[in-house]
Design a protein around this motif. Structure first.
Motif, mmCIF file in Angstrom:
data_model
loop_
_atom_site.group_PDB
_atom_site.id
_atom_site.type_symbol
_atom_site.label_atom_id
_atom_site.label_comp_id
_atom_site.label_asym_id
_atom_site.label_seq_id
_atom_site.Cartn_x
_atom_site.Cartn_y
_atom_site.Cartn_z
ATOM 1 N N ILE A 211 8.930 -11.705 17.837
ATOM 2 C CA ILE A 211 7.735 -12.414 17.352
ATOM 3 C C ILE A 211 7.269 -13.428 18.392
ATOM 4 O O ILE A 211 6.068 -13.568 18.671
ATOM 5 C CB ILE A 211 8.037 -13.112 16.008
ATOM 6 N N GLU A 212 8.219 -14.148 18.979
ATOM 7 C CA GLU A 212 7.873 -15.111 20.026
ATOM 8 C C GLU A 212 7.275 -14.421 21.239
ATOM 9 O O GLU A 212 6.293 -14.891 21.832
ATOM 10 C CB GLU A 212 9.121 -15.895 20.430
ATOM 11 N N THR A 213 7.843 -13.271 21.616
ATOM 12 C CA THR A 213 7.346 -12.535 22.783
ATOM 13 C C THR A 213 5.937 -12.000 22.537
ATOM 14 O O THR A 213 5.096 -12.008 23.443
ATOM 15 C CB THR A 213 8.298 -11.364 23.110
ATOM 16 N N LEU A 214 5.689 -11.534 21.330
ATOM 17 C CA LEU A 214 4.360 -10.995 21.009
ATOM 18 C C LEU A 214 3.272 -12.067 21.057
ATOM 19 O O LEU A 214 2.086 -11.730 21.102
ATOM 20 C CB LEU A 214 4.391 -10.338 19.625
ATOM 21 N N GLY A 215 3.676 -13.324 21.042
ATOM 22 C CA GLY A 215 2.694 -14.395 21.142
ATOM 23 C C GLY A 215 2.486 -14.904 22.552
ATOM 24 O O GLY A 215 1.691 -15.833 22.757
#
Length: 320
Positions: A211-215
């Motif tokens: 989720i952090e990477t997708l942001g």
């Protein structure tokens, strides 16, 4: 920091950790209640016989002398002789090591195969039903206790349903393909027990990292350039999100090894964990010391290799 320096620093840290584990194990075993001479003779032995036995194995010496002798033997590759089996400790451990490796590696493979896809599914469907369900699975998995899970699986699928054997590693008097099938059947419940207590960490770590990477900005830029969601997820985001999971694999190996001790005891699985349990009940110091040394080396090597792999995947680590 150069690549060679990075590897040497990690290896040196690993050796120091092994020495510390060996020393603590040596001291703790000497604090166990009971008389180790009873493992070598009968409870009715005379004081003279007891003194002779303790002298023969150096147990009558001061603690610091015993430690020095033990470390000197260890440097020479000598793990001493088992009190109860009267054979070299290394032979005892090598008989059990393949079963522990089979169990822990199978459990690790199941955890990775199940945990990572569940984490990816939760992250890619953030806020939806599947995300909430996966989070419940992850939190539940982290709160499970190894013996409780093992006993429950044993009771339900072994005793009540009779789908799997309730103990041991194989059925006696089986050969060829039947023996391999028997080994696989006996492996299922212990491996699933270990997998269930580990999978929660993989699920939650993979979900939060992805989720952090997708942001990240480069992901948003890829979306702006018209790349499809699946391609972004599997080709770009997942690769970077796997870095913390790679570290988790090395760290969780220690928990797997610890869990194997309890799991092998519940299922009477003939690995090193079961050997530790039997050695504790028999006050077999040499076997205990050798087993803890082997487990410590396994965990330290796994973590060191993980650090080195992480350093190759993320060059920033080597300069930190």
């Amino acid at each position: 920091m150069s690549r060679a320096s990075f590897i040497l620093r990690r290896a040196g840290r690993g050796l120091l950790t092994i020495w510390f584990a060996v020393t603590v194990t040596f001291l703790l075993l000497r604090l166990l209640p009971g008389d180790p001479a009873l493992a070598l003779a009968s409870p009715n032995m005379t004081d003279a016989i007891r003194a002779t036995i303790l002298e023969q194995y150096g147990l009558d010496q001061p603690l610091i002398v015993q430690y020095g002798l033990y470390m000197w033997q260890l440097v020479q590759g000598n793990l001493s002789i088992s009190f109860t089996q009267s054979i070299p400790v290394l032979d005892v451990l090598l008989q059990r090591l393949p079963w522990t490796l089979l169990l822990t590696l199978t459990a690790l493979a199941l955890t990775i195969v199940i945990g990572i896809p569940l984490g990816v599914a939760a992250a890619s469907h953030k806020g939806r039903f599947i995300d909430r369900a996966v989070q419940i699975i992850g939190v539940t998995g982290q709160s499970l206790f190894v013996p409780s899970v093992a006993i429950l699986l044993l009771f339900v699928f072994g005793l009540n349903l009779g789908w799997f054997p309730i103990g041991g590693a194989y059925t006696n008097n089986t050969y060829g393909f039947e023996w391999y099938l028997s080994v696989a059947q006996h492996l299922v419940l212990p491996a699933v027990s270990l997998m269930l207590i580990q999978v929660g960490s993989y699920v939650l770590t993979m979900r939060s990292t992805l989720i952090e990477t997708l942001g990240e900005d480069y992901i948003l830029l890829a979306k702006a350039n018209g790349l499809r969601g699946r391609r972004i997820l599997w080709k770009h985001a997942l690769r970077n999100a796997l870095l913390p999971t790679t570290t988790l694999i090395g760290l969780q190996l220690g928990f797997l090894v610890g869990g194997a001790v309890l799991t092998e005891t519940v299922f009477a699985y003939p690995g090193i964990g079961r050997g530790i349990y039997e050695a504790v009940t028999q006050l077999d110091f040499p076997v205990l010391q050798g087993a803890f040394l082997m487990l410590a080396v396994t965990v330290v090597v796994a973590n060191t290799v993980t650090d080195i792999i992480y350093g190759y995947l993320d060059p920033r680590v080597k300069t930190s």
